[in-house]
Design a protein around this motif. Structure first.
Motif, short mmCIF file in Angstrom:
data_model
loop_
_atom_site.label_atom_id
_atom_site.label_comp_id
_atom_site.label_asym_id
_atom_site.label_seq_id
_atom_site.Cartn_x
_atom_site.Cartn_y
_atom_site.Cartn_z
N VAL A 31 -52.51 22.45 0.52
CA VAL A 31 -53.91 22.25 0.92
C VAL A 31 -54.00 21.57 2.28
O VAL A 31 -54.74 22.00 3.17
N GLY A 32 -53.26 20.49 2.46
CA GLY A 32 -53.31 19.76 3.73
C GLY A 32 -52.88 20.61 4.90
O GLY A 32 -53.49 20.55 5.98
N LEU A 33 -51.86 21.42 4.70
CA LEU A 33 -51.38 22.27 5.78
C LEU A 33 -52.38 23.36 6.11
O LEU A 33 -52.60 23.68 7.28
N GLU A 34 -53.02 23.94 5.09
CA GLU A 34 -54.05 24.95 5.33
C GLU A 34 -55.23 24.33 6.08
O GLU A 34 -55.77 24.92 7.01
N LEU A 35 -55.62 23.15 5.66
CA LEU A 35 -56.71 22.45 6.33
C LEU A 35 -56.36 22.18 7.79
O LEU A 35 -57.16 22.43 8.69
N LEU A 36 -55.18 21.70 8.02
CA LEU A 36 -54.73 21.37 9.38
C LEU A 36 -54.83 22.58 10.31
O LEU A 36 -55.23 22.44 11.46
N GLN A 37 -54.53 23.74 9.81
CA GLN A 37 -54.58 24.95 10.63
C GLN A 37 -55.99 25.34 11.05
O GLN A 37 -56.16 26.10 11.99
N THR A 38 -56.99 24.82 10.39
CA THR A 38 -58.38 25.18 10.71
C THR A 38 -59.01 24.24 11.74
O THR A 38 -60.10 24.52 12.21
N LEU A 39 -58.35 23.15 12.06
CA LEU A 39 -58.97 22.13 12.90
C LEU A 39 -58.84 22.44 14.38
O LEU A 39 -57.81 22.92 14.84
N ARG A 40 -59.89 22.12 15.13
CA ARG A 40 -59.94 22.31 16.57
C ARG A 40 -60.65 21.12 17.21
O ARG A 40 -61.37 20.38 16.55
#
Length: 78
Positions: A31-40
């Motif tokens: 979950v944390g890694l997926e979330l991280l990929q969405t951040l800008r």
């Protein structure tokens, strides 16, 4: 998430959905890694110094959300 307040609100709801989906699939550690990929932008800047191993932990997504909450929760536009 671009770092805008409206994006933050929508992303917070999506994180909960991802967390439940991954918990049910016994993959809560992603979950944390997926979330991280969405951040800008501002959102990425808020979390970029969190250790990747912390984020990859089963509850690592909570560390990311807590950091984002600290940055955006009391923003003047919320």
């Amino acid at each position: 998430m671009s770092g805008k307040v409206d994006d933050y609100k929508a992303s917070s709801e999506k994180v909960e959905i991802i967390e439940v989906r991954m918990r049910n699939a016994a993959r809560e550690d992603t979950v944390g890694l997926e979330l991280l990929q969405t951040l800008r932008g501002r959102a990425w800047n808020a979390v970029e110094n969190i250790d990747i191993n912390t984020i990859a932990d089963e509850k690592g997504w909570q560390t990311v959300v807590l950091r984002l909450d600290n940055v955006f929760k009391y923003d003047a536009q919320t």
